[in-house]
Design an enzyme around this catalytic site. Structure first.
Site, mmCIF file in Angstrom:
data_model
loop_
_atom_site.group_PDB
_atom_site.id
_atom_site.type_symbol
_atom_site.label_atom_id
_atom_site.label_comp_id
_atom_site.label_asym_id
_atom_site.label_seq_id
_atom_site.Cartn_x
_atom_site.Cartn_y
_atom_site.Cartn_z
ATOM 1 N N SER A 8 0.846 -1.195 0.000
ATOM 2 C CA SER A 8 0.000 0.000 0.000
ATOM 3 C C SER A 8 0.878 1.240 0.000
ATOM 4 O O SER A 8 1.747 1.386 0.860
ATOM 5 C CB SER A 8 -0.909 0.007 1.238
ATOM 6 O OG SER A 8 -1.747 1.138 1.247
ATOM 7 N N CYS A 9 0.655 2.133 -0.973
ATOM 8 C CA CYS A 9 1.373 3.400 -1.040
ATOM 9 C C CYS A 9 0.383 4.531 -0.776
ATOM 10 O O CYS A 9 -0.832 4.312 -0.787
ATOM 11 C CB CYS A 9 2.056 3.590 -2.395
ATOM 12 S SG CYS A 9 0.920 3.796 -3.781
ATOM 13 N N PRO A 10 0.858 5.756 -0.515
ATOM 14 C CA PRO A 10 -0.067 6.842 -0.154
ATOM 15 C C PRO A 10 -1.164 7.122 -1.171
ATOM 16 O O PRO A 10 -2.290 7.421 -0.793
ATOM 17 C CB PRO A 10 0.865 8.051 0.010
ATOM 18 C CG PRO A 10 2.154 7.456 0.448
ATOM 19 C CD PRO A 10 2.261 6.166 -0.308
ATOM 20 N N GLY A 12 -2.042 4.877 -3.640
ATOM 21 C CA GLY A 12 -2.699 3.624 -3.969
ATOM 22 C C GLY A 12 -2.868 3.390 -5.455
ATOM 23 O O GLY A 12 -3.822 2.739 -5.885
ATOM 24 N N THR A 16 1.802 0.648 -5.377
ATOM 25 C CA THR A 16 1.154 -0.459 -4.677
ATOM 26 C C THR A 16 1.248 -1.745 -5.489
ATOM 27 O O THR A 16 1.604 -2.814 -4.972
ATOM 28 C CB THR A 16 -0.322 -0.117 -4.409
ATOM 29 O OG1 THR A 16 -0.387 1.000 -3.522
ATOM 30 C CG2 THR A 16 -1.063 -1.297 -3.798
#
Length: 506
Positions: A8-10, A12, A16
Site C-alpha cells: 500500500s502506497c499513499p 494507492g 502499490t
C-alpha cells in the site's frame, strides 16, 4: 515456504501494484509461494483467512497504515517501505525466510515483530505514517474541490461569489457556503443557478468538497491510529475544527486525539457481555463526546480569542508601515493555510477593500497564492525529496495556487509540518512585502490569476508572486535536504553489496 503480503502506497495507484509484482517474482525465483493483498485507491483484494493461517510469515510493504492488521496476529512480521519492495524484492523475501525460521508462526497472539524497522521505529516514524494516511485520503478532495472552484472563477469571474451570496462576502467561511447549497438549506438548486449561473454552482460544489478537507484528514489520521473505532470521533472532531475556525492545525489535533482515545478504549478489558457493543455504541459515543468537548472548549475558545486580538493588532498597524504590514499578512496567510490565522488576514484584506484600500487585498491574495505554487515548484525540481502522493498533489497545486486556493499546500504541510510551514511562510512574507512596496492594487476579493484584469500593476504583482514562490521552493528543498539522514538514502542492492541486504528505507 508460504508467505502473505500487503502492499500500500499513499496514493494507492502505481507503486502499490509494482511492489506486489516485485514480491511475487522474488518469491517465485526463490522457490517460495506468496499471496499479496493490494490496498490501493480502487479498493483492496482481501486475502482468504485460510491463506493467512497457512502462511509462515507476513510482509507489509507499505508507506501508510495497513488496514485490519489483527488478521495477521501470531505471524512473524517483516515491515518495509514500498520503494524497498520494488528495488529489493529478493532481499525482503530473504528477510521473511529468516523471520519465519527465528520466530515460528503461532496463533491467537500479537504479531511477532522481528525486523529492524519495527524495533528502531520511534514515535516520529509512526507519527509521519499516521499523518500520511490522513493525507492520502484527503488529496482527492483537494484536487476535486480546487479544480471546481477554479472552474467557477474561470467561467464566472470574480462576480461568481458576490452573486452566490447576494452581494456579500462572508470572509471565505465554509459554513456560509454550506448554507447556500440545497443540502437541507434554504436555496433550491434552480434558484442557485438562476442567481449565480452554472459557474456559481461549480464554485459552491467545490467549496463543499473543501468543507470535507479537515474532517477527512482528521478522520483518517484517527483511523490509522485506532482502525475503524477512530473514524467517527476523528471526522466529528475535524468538522468541529472547521466550524470553530481551528482549521488544518485543529484538524491535526482532533485526529491525533481521537485516534488516541479510541485506541485506548478499544483495548480496555471489559466484561464479555459488553464486548459486542463496544465498537458499535460505546466507543463511538464516548470518544465523540470526549473529542467534541476538547475541540469546543479547549481548542475553540482560545482560537476565537486569538482571532479577535489579531484583528485588533492589524487594525492598529495599518498605515504605519506598509511593507512590514505586507510581511506580516504574508506570514499569516501561509501559517495555517485556511485556518484561523489565515482567515484573520483574509478578512482584514476584505474589510480594507470595502473601505476603499485596494493595496492590502493585493498583498493578501498574492501571499495566499504562494504556498501551493512554491511546493509545486519544489516537488517538480527535487522529486526525490517528496513522496509519490506529494508529487501527484504538486501537479494539482499549480492550478490551485494560480486560483488563490491556499489549501492546496495542506497535504504537504500535514506530512512534514516542521519544514514545510516555515518555508511557505518565508515565501509568502516576501510576496506580501513586495506587493506593498510595489503599490500593487486589487479590486476583487478573490479569483487569483483569473482576475488579472482587476489588478493594478499586474507585472509587478506577478513578479512578487514569482519571487515568493522561488523563496518557498528553495527553502523547503534546503530544509528537506538537510533533514535527510544517511539511513534514508537508497540502500545498495544485494549485487552491489555482495550479500543479501537488510538495510531499510523507512
Amino acid at each position: 515456504m508460504k508467505f502473505v503480503a500487503v502492499t500500500s502506497c499513499p496514493t494507492g495507484i502505481a507503486h502499490t501494484y509494482m511492489a506486489a509484482e516485485a514480491l511475487e517474482i522474488a518469491a517465485d525465483d526463490a522457490g517460495h509461494t506468496i499471496a499479496v493483498e493490494t490496498q490501493g485507491a480502487a479498493g483492496s483484494t482481501p486475502l482468504p483467512p485460510q491463506t493467512i493461517a497457512d502462511a509462515d510469515a507476513v510482509i507489509f510493504a507499505a508507506d501508510v497504515e495497513v488496514r485490519d492488521r489483527a488478521r495477521f496476529a501470531g505471524k512473524p512480521l517483516v515491515t518495509r517501505s514500498v520503494k524497498k519492495a520494488i528495488s529489493d524484492g529478493p532481499g525482503i523475501i530473504a528477510d521473511a525466510v529468516a523471520a519465519a525460521q527465528s520466530a515460528p508462526a503461532t496463533s491467537g497472539a500479537a504479531p511477532v515483530l522481528v525486523t529492524k524497522v519495527e524495533e528502531s521505529a520511534g514515535l516520529g516514524t509512526r507519527l509521519r505514517q499516521w499523518l500520511m494516511t490522513g493525507v492520502s485520503y484527503m488529496i482527492p478532495f483537494v484536487a476535486a474541490g480546487g479544480i471546481l472552484i477554479a472552474l467557477g472563477f474561470m467561467f464566472g469571474g470574480d462576480e461568481v461569489v458576490t452573486k452566490l451570496y447576494g452581494g456579500t462576502w462572508h470572509g471565505h467561511k465554509y459554513a456560509d457556503v454550506a448554507s447556500t447549497l440545497p443540502l437541507g438549506g434554504s436555496l433550491a438548486i434552480d434558484k442557485l443557478i438562476a442567481q449565480a449561473g452554472y459557474a456559481g454552482l461549480l464554485f459552491a460544489i467545490g467549496k463543499i468538497a473543501f468543507l470535507m478537507l479537515v474532517p477527512i484528514l482528521s478522520g483518517f489520521i484517527a483511523f490509522a491510529i485506532a482502525d475503524r473505532p477512530g473514524i467517527v470521533p476523528g471526522v466529528v472532531g475535524g468538522l468541529l475544527a472547521t466550524a470553530n475556525g481551528a482549521g488544518f492545525l485543529g484538524g491535526l489535533i482532533a485526529g491525533l486525539a481521537a485516534g488516541g482515545v479510541a485506541y485506548w478504549m478499544a483495548h480496555l478489558a471489559v466484561p464479555k457481555w459488553l464486548r459486542s457493543v463496544m465498537p458499535v455504541v460505546v466507543i463511538p459515543l464516548l470518544s465523540t463526546i470526549a473529542i467534541g468537548v476538547l475541540m469546543t472548549i479547549v481548542v475553540g475558545k482560545p482560537v476565537a480569542s486569538a482571532q479577535t486580538h489579531l484583528t485588533t493588532w492589524l487594525n492598529d498597524m495599518n498605515g504605519s508601515n506598509a511593507v512590514l504590514l505586507g510581511l506580516i499578512l504574508g506570514l499569516m496567510m501561509a501559517f495555517d493555510m485556511g485556518g484561523p490565522v489565515n482567515k484573520v488576514a483574509y478578512t482584514f484584506g476584505v474589510a480594507a477593500l470595502n473601505s476603499g484600500d485596494t493595496k492590502i487585498m493585493a498583498a493578501v491574495m498574492a501571499a495566499g497564492m504562494v504556498p501551493p505554487l512554491g511546493l509545486a515548484l519544489a516537488s517538480l525540481v527535487r522529486k526525490s525529496l517528496f513522496t509519490e502522493a506529494e508529487q501527484e498533489n504538486g501537479r494539482a497545486a499549480w492550478l490551485l495556487g494560480l486560483s488563490f486556493i491556499t489549501e492546496g499546500a495542506i497535504p504537504f504541510a500535514a506530512g512534514d509540518p516542521l519544514r514545510v510551514i516555515p518555508s511557505i511562510m518565508a515565501g509568502s512574507a516576501v510576496t506580501g512585502g513586495l506587493c506593498m512596496a510595489f503599490d500593487t492594487t486589487l479590486r476583487a476579493p478573490h479569483g487569483g490569476i483569473w482576475v488579472i484584469g482587476l489588478i493594478g500593476s499586474p507585472v509587478l504583482f506577478l513578479l512578487a508572486i514569482i519571487a515568493g514562490t522561488a523563496v518557498s521552493a528553495a527553502s523547503v528543498v534546503a530544509l528537506k535536504t538537510l533533514a535527510r539522514k544517511p539511513a534514508e538514502q537508497p540502500a545498495a542492492t544485494p549485487a552491489e553489496a555482495g550479500r543479501p541486504t537488510t538495510a531499510v528505507t523507512v
